[in-house]
Design a protein around this motif. Structure first.
Motif, PDB file in Angstrom:
ATOM      1  N   LYS A 221      84.221  95.823  34.078  1.00 46.41           N
ATOM      2  CA  LYS A 221      83.468  95.102  33.057  1.00 46.41           C
ATOM      3  C   LYS A 221      84.336  94.030  32.402  1.00 46.41           C
ATOM      4  CE  LYS A 221      79.752  98.305  32.059  1.00 46.41           C
ATOM      5  NZ  LYS A 221      78.846  98.858  31.031  1.00 46.41           N
ATOM      6  N   MET A 222      85.615  94.316  32.198  1.00 46.48           N
ATOM      7  CA  MET A 222      86.521  93.307  31.642  1.00 46.48           C
ATOM      8  C   MET A 222      86.786  92.201  32.652  1.00 46.48           C
ATOM      9  SD  MET A 222      87.089  93.956  28.506  1.00 46.48           S
ATOM     10  CE  MET A 222      88.292  92.640  28.326  1.00 46.48           C
ATOM     11  N   PHE A 223      86.793  92.541  33.918  1.00 44.89           N
ATOM     12  CA  PHE A 223      87.008  91.538  34.966  1.00 44.89           C
ATOM     13  C   PHE A 223      85.916  90.466  34.923  1.00 44.89           C
ATOM     14  CE2 PHE A 223      86.386  90.122  39.431  1.00 44.89           C
ATOM     15  CZ  PHE A 223      87.634  89.572  39.664  1.00 44.89           C
ATOM     16  N   TYR A 224      84.676  90.905  34.694  1.00 44.17           N
ATOM     17  CA  TYR A 224      83.548  89.966  34.713  1.00 44.17           C
ATOM     18  C   TYR A 224      83.121  89.488  33.323  1.00 44.17           C
ATOM     19  CZ  TYR A 224      82.750  91.035  39.651  1.00 44.17           C
ATOM     20  OH  TYR A 224      82.884  91.159  41.018  1.00 44.17           O
ATOM     21  N   ILE A 225      83.812  89.879  32.274  1.00 43.04           N
ATOM     22  CA  ILE A 225      83.344  89.515  30.935  1.00 43.04           C
ATOM     23  C   ILE A 225      83.355  88.001  30.672  1.00 43.04           C
ATOM     24  CG2 ILE A 225      85.518  89.673  29.628  1.00 43.04           C
ATOM     25  CD1 ILE A 225      83.920  91.242  27.489  1.00 43.04           C
ATOM     26  N   PRO A 226      84.206  87.175  31.320  1.00 42.46           N
ATOM     27  CA  PRO A 226      84.042  85.729  31.141  1.00 42.46           C
ATOM     28  C   PRO A 226      82.646  85.239  31.548  1.00 42.46           C
ATOM     29  CG  PRO A 226      86.194  86.184  32.078  1.00 42.46           C
ATOM     30  CD  PRO A 226      85.441  87.472  32.100  1.00 42.46           C
ATOM     31  N   ILE A 227      82.013  85.926  32.503  1.00 42.64           N
ATOM     32  CA  ILE A 227      80.658  85.545  32.917  1.00 42.64           C
ATOM     33  C   ILE A 227      79.667  85.836  31.786  1.00 42.64           C
ATOM     34  CG2 ILE A 227      78.831  85.926  34.616  1.00 42.64           C
ATOM     35  CD1 ILE A 227      81.384  84.538  35.674  1.00 42.64           C
ATOM     36  N   ASP A 312      96.981  79.673  27.402  1.00 43.93           N
ATOM     37  CA  ASP A 312      96.672  78.543  26.535  1.00 43.93           C
ATOM     38  C   ASP A 312      95.171  78.401  26.328  1.00 43.93           C
ATOM     39  OD1 ASP A 312      99.330  77.885  26.243  1.00 43.93           O
ATOM     40  OD2 ASP A 312      99.335  76.498  27.945  1.00 43.93           O
ATOM     41  N   THR A 313      94.395  78.895  27.272  1.00 43.58           N
ATOM     42  CA  THR A 313      92.941  78.786  27.217  1.00 43.58           C
ATOM     43  C   THR A 313      92.319  80.088  26.739  1.00 43.58           C
ATOM     44  OG1 THR A 313      92.907  79.335  29.568  1.00 43.58           O
ATOM     45  CG2 THR A 313      92.770  77.007  28.976  1.00 43.58           C
ATOM     46  N   LEU A 314      91.046  79.996  26.297  1.00 44.61           N
ATOM     47  CA  LEU A 314      90.330  81.196  25.852  1.00 44.61           C
ATOM     48  C   LEU A 314      90.348  82.264  26.936  1.00 44.61           C
ATOM     49  CD1 LEU A 314      88.340  82.916  24.201  1.00 44.61           C
ATOM     50  CD2 LEU A 314      86.480  81.500  25.126  1.00 44.61           C
ATOM     51  N   PHE A 315      89.922  81.922  28.122  1.00 41.52           N
ATOM     52  CA  PHE A 315      89.930  82.879  29.223  1.00 41.52           C
ATOM     53  C   PHE A 315      91.339  83.011  29.783  1.00 41.52           C
ATOM     54  CE2 PHE A 315      85.303  81.546  30.050  1.00 41.52           C
ATOM     55  CZ  PHE A 315      84.841  82.508  29.169  1.00 41.52           C
ATOM     56  N   SER A 316      91.763  84.237  30.006  1.00 42.69           N
ATOM     57  CA  SER A 316      93.124  84.501  30.480  1.00 42.69           C
ATOM     58  C   SER A 316      93.124  84.751  31.983  1.00 42.69           C
ATOM     59  CB  SER A 316      93.689  85.725  29.753  1.00 42.69           C
ATOM     60  OG  SER A 316      94.878  86.170  30.377  1.00 42.69           O
ATOM     61  N   TYR A 317      93.798  83.876  32.712  1.00 39.84           N
ATOM     62  CA  TYR A 317      93.906  84.055  34.159  1.00 39.84           C
ATOM     63  C   TYR A 317      94.775  85.267  34.477  1.00 39.84           C
ATOM     64  CZ  TYR A 317      94.821  83.155  39.070  1.00 39.84           C
ATOM     65  OH  TYR A 317      94.921  83.281  40.431  1.00 39.84           O
ATOM     66  N   ARG A 318      95.820  85.484  33.701  1.00 38.25           N
ATOM     67  CA  ARG A 318      96.700  86.647  33.936  1.00 38.25           C
ATOM     68  C   ARG A 318      95.931  87.959  33.737  1.00 38.25           C
ATOM     69  NH1 ARG A 318     100.563  82.966  31.673  1.00 38.25           N
ATOM     70  NH2 ARG A 318     102.349  82.710  33.077  1.00 38.25           N
ATOM     71  N   ALA A 319      95.082  88.008  32.714  1.00 37.04           N
ATOM     72  CA  ALA A 319      94.282  89.220  32.491  1.00 37.04           C
ATOM     73  C   ALA A 319      93.324  89.449  33.644  1.00 37.04           C
ATOM     74  CB  ALA A 319      93.510  89.103  31.177  1.00 37.04           C
ATOM     75  N   LEU A 320      92.721  88.364  34.135  1.00 36.21           N
ATOM     76  CA  LEU A 320      91.792  88.474  35.268  1.00 36.21           C
ATOM     77  C   LEU A 320      92.495  89.093  36.473  1.00 36.21           C
ATOM     78  CD1 LEU A 320      88.805  87.535  35.985  1.00 36.21           C
ATOM     79  CD2 LEU A 320      89.901  85.626  37.151  1.00 36.21           C
ATOM     80  N   CYS A 321      93.709  88.620  36.762  1.00 32.09           N
ATOM     81  CA  CYS A 321      94.476  89.160  37.891  1.00 32.09           C
ATOM     82  C   CYS A 321      94.833  90.626  37.667  1.00 32.09           C
ATOM     83  CB  CYS A 321      95.746  88.338  38.097  1.00 32.09           C
ATOM     84  SG  CYS A 321      95.452  86.646  38.659  1.00 32.09           S
ATOM     85  N   ALA A 322      95.138  90.983  36.413  1.00 35.72           N
ATOM     86  CA  ALA A 322      95.510  92.367  36.105  1.00 35.72           C
ATOM     87  C   ALA A 322      94.318  93.302  36.295  1.00 35.72           C
ATOM     88  CB  ALA A 322      96.037  92.461  34.677  1.00 35.72           C
ATOM     89  N   PHE A 323      93.145  92.889  35.841  1.00 35.04           N
ATOM     90  CA  PHE A 323      91.948  93.726  36.014  1.00 35.04           C
ATOM     91  C   PHE A 323      91.610  93.887  37.491  1.00 35.04           C
ATOM     92  CE2 PHE A 323      90.820  91.978  31.639  1.00 35.04           C
ATOM     93  CZ  PHE A 323      91.254  93.122  30.983  1.00 35.04           C
ATOM     94  N   ILE A 329      93.612  99.222  42.881  1.00 32.32           N
ATOM     95  CA  ILE A 329      94.420 100.452  42.925  1.00 32.32           C
ATOM     96  C   ILE A 329      93.571 101.692  42.659  1.00 32.32           C
ATOM     97  CG2 ILE A 329      96.275 101.718  41.761  1.00 32.32           C
ATOM     98  CD1 ILE A 329      97.616  99.000  41.240  1.00 32.32           C
ATOM     99  N   ASN A 330      92.693 101.611  41.667  1.00 33.80           N
ATOM    100  CA  ASN A 330      91.986 102.808  41.194  1.00 33.80           C
ATOM    101  C   ASN A 330      90.579 102.981  41.746  1.00 33.80           C
ATOM    102  OD1 ASN A 330      94.219 103.368  39.460  1.00 33.80           O
ATOM    103  ND2 ASN A 330      93.396 101.916  37.951  1.00 33.80           N
ATOM    104  N   ASN A 331      89.951 101.873  42.158  1.00 37.52           N
ATOM    105  CA  ASN A 331      88.539 101.986  42.544  1.00 37.52           C
ATOM    106  C   ASN A 331      88.208 101.184  43.798  1.00 37.52           C
ATOM    107  OD1 ASN A 331      87.065 103.555  40.315  1.00 37.52           O
ATOM    108  ND2 ASN A 331      88.262 102.057  39.138  1.00 37.52           N
ATOM    109  N   ALA A 332      89.169 101.076  44.713  1.00 36.33           N
ATOM    110  CA  ALA A 332      88.936 100.291  45.927  1.00 36.33           C
ATOM    111  C   ALA A 332      87.768 100.833  46.733  1.00 36.33           C
ATOM    112  CB  ALA A 332      90.201 100.244  46.774  1.00 36.33           C
TER     113      ALA A 332
END
Length: 606
Positions: A221-227, A312-323, A329-332
């Motif tokens: 859900k956090m992965f897609y929250i920018p949508i 620097d932007t509202l949406f975090s690219y690093r967070a997207l990669c982490a999610f 790892i956990n839900n492949a």
């Protein structure tokens, strides 16, 4: 929100920047990115922003892309381009590179824009429309189908960039008009908005995914929250997708006096050193009021993603990669492999439209299609909601100038092509009714099906003494010999004195009557008013007030009169259609839409 009724002049805070500042920012990022190469088999380059040739290497392959801009010097030599024009062109191209545009797309974009600049002597108005016809139409007619659309989109992208910087001129807007109108056959025409069914489905399921569905864990859900943020924000306020991704900074939220705002880093190039200031213009709006719901959603996202590092932007690219990594790892097994953009993000401090687009495609594929079995016929694009917001605001009575301010336009020319999607506004009224579940339990608010099937089996008066109503199924049960013969509804179907046999035959007959005698005439009236509205918008009358653009008062009165008539018919049409929808059957309705089958009403009539 007050901002949708009348723009608060106190919110207008323009920021002008010197073109050199924009150049230096992009120059530093480009030269430090490690993307520029010193030589290829054909060219050499000093790997600077000022180079005539930028050499890029395609991934791990020993394949080089030569972005040759030597033509810019030729255009300058013949006085068709200035130093500022050349800098702006390179800023446009460097931003596309830094946003991770593929080498193939970069090469094609450069080729298309170069061709048009040469053909029109850098968008010279007299060279676009000349004695031999329209130069841009002549250029595009050589191409067909997808290739033609791609060429048009590449040129539009350049014009839109100039519009963002407030440096587009009459020639650019003439080119924009040529591309969006006369240059396409019906089958090649630029992409329209998705159908109302697709919009309804997307709206329902993205809200269901976040608000009700408990089968997905937090990572996905956090992965897609920018949508979700994109959908909720840009269906209300016509923010450019590029602004949302690249120009909305991490600290964009503002709370003042119990009001909630977002700030957008909108700037216009300071043209004072050119000696060419526009006679009249629309000021930029950098601070926009939003609902508390949207403010809280964005605040939640920022707090939940701060731990993943700088953005620097509202949406975090690093967070997207982490999610995405956590999901792998956990839900492949549960979710499968979730793809990201083909090109690895170059600048991880900044989000970009080239990330949001693939993320939206992934939501269509992974959530709508694989998880819910919903196949939307024409995937929604990031820019579609901007079109919808423009038209929705217009139909709410917001002035075209105020809409332009919300949309980041400094003239009315560049927003003309967003108008006209009134049918989507009509259907969004129905969706709001269903999703909010705020059905007022009054006689007139019940569904037609519910009302008919809850009728008494027998009429309270002998039908021989009743007056048959126009719907062909019911009767007026008023006793004409009594003292009180007052109707208590706007029409027979809303009146308590109306009765019909509680049968499926009655329901089908009344639905047919409503569609042919109520909905169809209103649809025709909406179409007529819409055409009149489009004609008015094509001939906007403005006046100059202290250097700013305002609508002529008589024109604005006429515009508001048309919009009120249109809205009255839209509301009447929506209310009638609402009465034909049974909320208990809504899931069946969604399934029929999703399968591409007939609409719910046609199904119910059979």
């Amino acid at each position: 929100m007050d901002i949708l009724k009348n723009i608060d002049i106190q919110l207008i805070k323009e920021e002008t920047v010197d073109l050199s500042n924009i150049k230096e920012t992009l120059k530093t990022r480009l030269e430090n990115s490690g993307l520029l190469q010193s030589e290829s088999t054909k060219y050499t380059s000093d790997m600077t922003f000022e180079s005539d040739v930028w050499i890029l290497k395609e991934g791990l392959k020993q394949v080089y892309c030569n972005l040759n801009m030597e033509f810019l010097s030729d255009m300058k030599r013949f006085n068709h381009m200035s130093n500022e024009d050349i800098i702006i062109f390179k800023c446009w191209l460097s931003r596309k590179i830094l946003d991770g545009e593929s080498i193939g797309k970069l090469r094609n974009a450069l080729t298309s824009v170069e061709s048009i600049i040469k053909l029109t002597n850098n968008f010279n108005l007299s060279d676009i429309e000349n004695n031999t016809g329209n130069a841009i139409a002549t250029f595009l007619v050589k191409y067909k189908g997808k290739t033609k659309k791609d060429k048009a989109d590449e040129i539009l992208d350049y014009i839109y960039y100039l519009d963002e910087l407030d440096v587009a001129g009459e020639g650019h807007y003439k080119a924009l008009e040529s591309i969006l109108t006369q240059s396409y056959d019906r089958e090649d025409k630029a992409r329209k908005l998705p159908s109302e069914n697709d919009m309804l489905l997307f709206d329902f399921y993205i809200k269901y995914f976040y608000e009700e569905d408990k089968n997905f864990d937090e990572d996905i859900k956090m992965f897609y929250i920018p949508i979700l943020i994109w959908w909720k924000l840009t269906t209300i306020i016509p923010i450019r997708p590029s602004e949302l991704c690249s120009e909305m900074k991490r600290d964009c939220l503002i709370k003042e006096d119990e009001k909630y705002y977002i700030s957008i880093n909108r700037v216009k190039v300071d043209k004072s050193n050119k000696g060419a200031v526009r006679k009249s213009r629309i000021p930029l709006l950098n601070k926009i009021e939003v609902t508390k719901e949207i403010y809280d959603l964005i605040d939640f996202y920022i707090r939940k993603t701060n731990e993943y590092g700088k953005s620097d932007t509202l949406f975090s690219y690093r967070a997207l990669c982490a999610f995405r990594k956590n999901i792998a790892i956990n839900n492949a097994k549960k979710y499968g492999y979730i793809t990201m953009p083909e090109v690895q993000k170059i600048d991880e401090d900044n989000f970009s439209l080239n990330v949001l687009g693939p993320l939206l495609d992934s939501f269509h594929r992974q959530i709508l299609s694989k998880s819910y079995g919903i196949n939307i016929s024409d995937n929604i694009d990031p820019g579609d909601t901007r079109h919808l917001a423009f038209t929705s605001l217009l139909l709410q009575g917001v002035s075209p100038i105020e809409i332009a301010m919300l949309g980041g336009h400094t003239s009315l020319s560049s927003q003309d092509h967003y108008q006209g999607h009134t049918r989507l506004y009509v259907d969004s009224e129905i969706m709001t009714f269903i999703r909010n579940k705020k059905i007022v339990q009054e006689e007139g608010s019940k569904s037609l099906k519910e009302r008919i099937f809850n009728m008494d089996e027998e009429c309270k008066r002998d039908t021989e003494y009743c007056i048959p109503t126009e719907d062909g199924a019911g009767y007026c049960t008023i006793d004409l010999t009594s003292e009180d013969i007052t109707c208590n509804g706007e029409n027979c179907l809303e009146c308590n004195h109306w009765w019909c046999p509680p049968t499926n035959e009655s329901f089908i007959t009344v639905v047919k009557y409503l569609k042919e005698n109520v909905i169809r005439p209103i649809d025709l009236a909406i179409k007529k008013e819409s055409m009149f509205l489009e004609e008015l918008l094509d001939n906007v009358k403005t006046k100059n007030v202290n250097g700013l653009l305002e609508l002529d008062q008589d024109y604005e009165n006429e515009l508001q009169t048309v919009i009120k008539r249109l809205n009255r018919n839209i509301l009447l049409n929506a209310e009638t259609k609402k009465s034909l929808i049974d909320y208990n059957d809504f899931n069946k309705y969604l399934n029929i839409m999703a399968s591409g089958g007939e609409r719910w009403l046609e199904q119910k009539e059979k």
